[in-house]
Design a protein around this motif. Sequence first.
Motif, PDB file in Angstrom:
ATOM      1  N   ASP A 180      46.722   4.042  73.447  1.00  0.00           N
ATOM      2  CA  ASP A 180      47.081   5.163  72.237  1.00  0.00           C
ATOM      3  C   ASP A 180      45.909   5.317  71.426  1.00  0.00           C
ATOM      4  O   ASP A 180      45.097   4.351  71.187  1.00  0.00           O
ATOM      5  N   PRO A 181      45.871   6.628  70.841  1.00  0.00           N
ATOM      6  CA  PRO A 181      44.436   6.913  69.920  1.00  0.00           C
ATOM      7  C   PRO A 181      44.230   5.836  68.906  1.00  0.00           C
ATOM      8  O   PRO A 181      43.266   5.337  68.682  1.00  0.00           O
ATOM      9  N   GLU A 182      45.272   5.273  68.337  1.00  0.00           N
ATOM     10  CA  GLU A 182      44.961   4.190  67.148  1.00  0.00           C
ATOM     11  C   GLU A 182      44.412   2.813  67.669  1.00  0.00           C
ATOM     12  O   GLU A 182      43.751   2.385  66.998  1.00  0.00           O
ATOM     13  N   MET A 183      44.575   2.763  69.055  1.00  0.00           N
ATOM     14  CA  MET A 183      44.072   1.422  69.791  1.00  0.00           C
ATOM     15  C   MET A 183      42.457   1.678  70.132  1.00  0.00           C
ATOM     16  O   MET A 183      41.891   0.610  70.455  1.00  0.00           O
ATOM     17  N   VAL A 184      42.308   2.914  70.185  1.00  0.00           N
ATOM     18  CA  VAL A 184      40.879   3.214  70.748  1.00  0.00           C
ATOM     19  C   VAL A 184      39.609   2.505  69.874  1.00  0.00           C
ATOM     20  O   VAL A 184      38.860   1.981  70.498  1.00  0.00           O
ATOM     21  N   GLY A 185      39.913   2.468  68.644  1.00  0.00           N
ATOM     22  CA  GLY A 185      38.806   2.328  67.842  1.00  0.00           C
ATOM     23  C   GLY A 185      38.493   0.667  67.896  1.00  0.00           C
ATOM     24  O   GLY A 185      37.351   0.279  67.703  1.00  0.00           O
ATOM     25  N   GLU A 186      39.642  -0.248  68.065  1.00  0.00           N
ATOM     26  CA  GLU A 186      39.574  -1.544  68.102  1.00  0.00           C
ATOM     27  C   GLU A 186      38.595  -2.021  69.251  1.00  0.00           C
ATOM     28  O   GLU A 186      38.023  -2.852  69.497  1.00  0.00           O
ATOM     29  N   VAL A 187      38.939  -1.130  70.554  1.00  0.00           N
ATOM     30  CA  VAL A 187      38.014  -1.497  71.896  1.00  0.00           C
ATOM     31  C   VAL A 187      36.660  -1.157  71.579  1.00  0.00           C
ATOM     32  O   VAL A 187      35.574  -1.718  72.067  1.00  0.00           O
ATOM     33  N   LEU A 188      36.446   0.204  71.145  1.00  0.00           N
ATOM     34  CA  LEU A 188      35.325   0.794  70.828  1.00  0.00           C
ATOM     35  C   LEU A 188      34.273  -0.335  70.027  1.00  0.00           C
ATOM     36  O   LEU A 188      33.093  -0.605  70.016  1.00  0.00           O
ATOM     37  N   ALA A 189      34.957  -0.789  68.943  1.00  0.00           N
ATOM     38  CA  ALA A 189      34.259  -1.701  68.075  1.00  0.00           C
ATOM     39  C   ALA A 189      33.635  -2.998  68.816  1.00  0.00           C
ATOM     40  O   ALA A 189      32.472  -3.353  68.546  1.00  0.00           O
ATOM     41  N   VAL A 190      34.517  -3.269  69.501  1.00  0.00           N
ATOM     42  CA  VAL A 190      34.104  -4.727  70.301  1.00  0.00           C
ATOM     43  C   VAL A 190      32.894  -4.255  71.150  1.00  0.00           C
ATOM     44  O   VAL A 190      31.861  -4.857  71.250  1.00  0.00           O
ATOM     45  N   MET A 191      32.913  -2.972  71.903  1.00  0.00           N
ATOM     46  CA  MET A 191      31.875  -2.510  72.696  1.00  0.00           C
ATOM     47  C   MET A 191      30.692  -2.239  71.865  1.00  0.00           C
ATOM     48  O   MET A 191      29.356  -2.384  72.334  1.00  0.00           O
ATOM     49  N   LYS A 192      30.817  -1.565  70.728  1.00  0.00           N
ATOM     50  CA  LYS A 192      29.684  -1.442  69.980  1.00  0.00           C
ATOM     51  C   LYS A 192      28.919  -2.718  69.630  1.00  0.00           C
ATOM     52  O   LYS A 192      27.637  -2.969  69.501  1.00  0.00           O
ATOM     53  N   THR A 193      29.717  -3.681  69.007  1.00  0.00           N
ATOM     54  CA  THR A 193      29.192  -5.029  68.923  1.00  0.00           C
ATOM     55  C   THR A 193      28.159  -5.723  70.227  1.00  0.00           C
ATOM     56  O   THR A 193      27.112  -6.071  69.925  1.00  0.00           O
ATOM     57  N   LEU A 194      29.001  -5.506  71.238  1.00  0.00           N
ATOM     58  CA  LEU A 194      28.044  -5.958  72.347  1.00  0.00           C
ATOM     59  C   LEU A 194      26.860  -5.183  72.655  1.00  0.00           C
ATOM     60  O   LEU A 194      25.723  -5.799  72.859  1.00  0.00           O
ATOM     61  N   ALA A 195      26.746  -3.900  72.225  1.00  0.00           N
ATOM     62  CA  ALA A 195      25.623  -3.325  72.515  1.00  0.00           C
ATOM     63  C   ALA A 195      24.480  -3.433  71.590  1.00  0.00           C
ATOM     64  O   ALA A 195      23.445  -3.704  71.885  1.00  0.00           O
ATOM     65  N   GLN A 196      24.982  -3.992  70.193  1.00  0.00           N
ATOM     66  CA  GLN A 196      24.303  -4.396  69.392  1.00  0.00           C
ATOM     67  C   GLN A 196      23.494  -5.655  69.580  1.00  0.00           C
ATOM     68  O   GLN A 196      22.468  -5.991  69.238  1.00  0.00           O
ATOM     69  N   GLU A 197      24.271  -6.393  70.341  1.00  0.00           N
ATOM     70  CA  GLU A 197      23.702  -7.638  70.681  1.00  0.00           C
ATOM     71  C   GLU A 197      22.680  -7.721  71.788  1.00  0.00           C
ATOM     72  O   GLU A 197      22.290  -8.827  72.303  1.00  0.00           O
TER      73      GLU A 197
ATOM     74  N   MET B 149      23.696  -6.519  74.932  1.00  0.00           N
ATOM     75  CA  MET B 149      24.360  -6.728  76.375  1.00  0.00           C
ATOM     76  C   MET B 149      24.000  -5.323  77.420  1.00  0.00           C
ATOM     77  O   MET B 149      24.051  -4.151  76.729  1.00  0.00           O
ATOM     78  N   THR B 150      23.511  -5.389  78.438  1.00  0.00           N
ATOM     79  CA  THR B 150      23.371  -4.279  79.201  1.00  0.00           C
ATOM     80  C   THR B 150      24.844  -3.560  79.734  1.00  0.00           C
ATOM     81  O   THR B 150      25.592  -4.345  80.302  1.00  0.00           O
ATOM     82  N   MET B 151      24.949  -2.543  79.509  1.00  0.00           N
ATOM     83  CA  MET B 151      26.087  -1.876  79.761  1.00  0.00           C
ATOM     84  C   MET B 151      26.208  -0.485  80.385  1.00  0.00           C
ATOM     85  O   MET B 151      25.152   0.219  80.254  1.00  0.00           O
TER      86      MET B 151
END
Length: 247
Positions: free
Chosen positions: A173-190, A192-194
């Motif tokens: 659902d649209p309101e849940m997209v942000g919470e998953v993207l936030a986790v992925m963004k953190t991994l990218a900043q750390e 992680m090869t993605m």
Amino acid sequence: MTNQPVIEIKGLKKSFGNVAVLKGIDLKVSAGEVVAIIGSSGSGKSTMLRCINLLETPTEGQILWHGKNVQTEIDSLSKYRASVGMVFQQFNLYANLTVLQNCTLPQIKVLGRSKAEAERIAKDYLDRVGMLPYQNARPAQISGGQKQRVAIARALSMNPEVLLFDEPTSALDPEMVGEVLAVMKTLAQEGMTMLVVTHEMAFARDVSSRVVYMNQGVVCEEGTPAEVFGNPQKQETKDFLARFLNA
């Protein structure tokens, strides 16, 4: 960065019956890169990801992992898949297991970790994605966004070198997209090869280090987000982005 890419795809083709889905893909991914793969549905993005993990067998071409052909030179497919973790569109959690068990079982089975060690590692990653309070819940008791965060924690618990994301937000659902993207963004900043197959253009533009636009089974254009979004060279890329960015 070392000269040798972590993953290299050479001349990758994949057909299902008479339908050619991938028509000769060449792509290199270096350590620490976040590669966003964009394109219309049916352009072959998910099939390419599934070929990298050998969930689909390539019809032609090679996939190299640190220079080794994954079809002929890798000792253990399950260990390779642990190193190249995959996060699916539909979460793929075991319905009969708790959140914690979903994250410990692969570690015990594939990596041979003890239950205690697997639980310690799983809890650490569940905590990082904000899901530790739900460790005893079953998948049916949590939301889609929470399931996807558990799926990411499960993949991370295997200590992967690379994470493949196949449309990780498209079932949410649209309101849940942000919470998953936030986790992925953190991994990218750390660092992680993605490789991320995504329709989230803001993520591709703002988080990725490279954007690959696929069209009709080939890589049509690739470059930095600024190049692909700011100054696309191919007409197909321009048309695709115009549709998305004006939607």
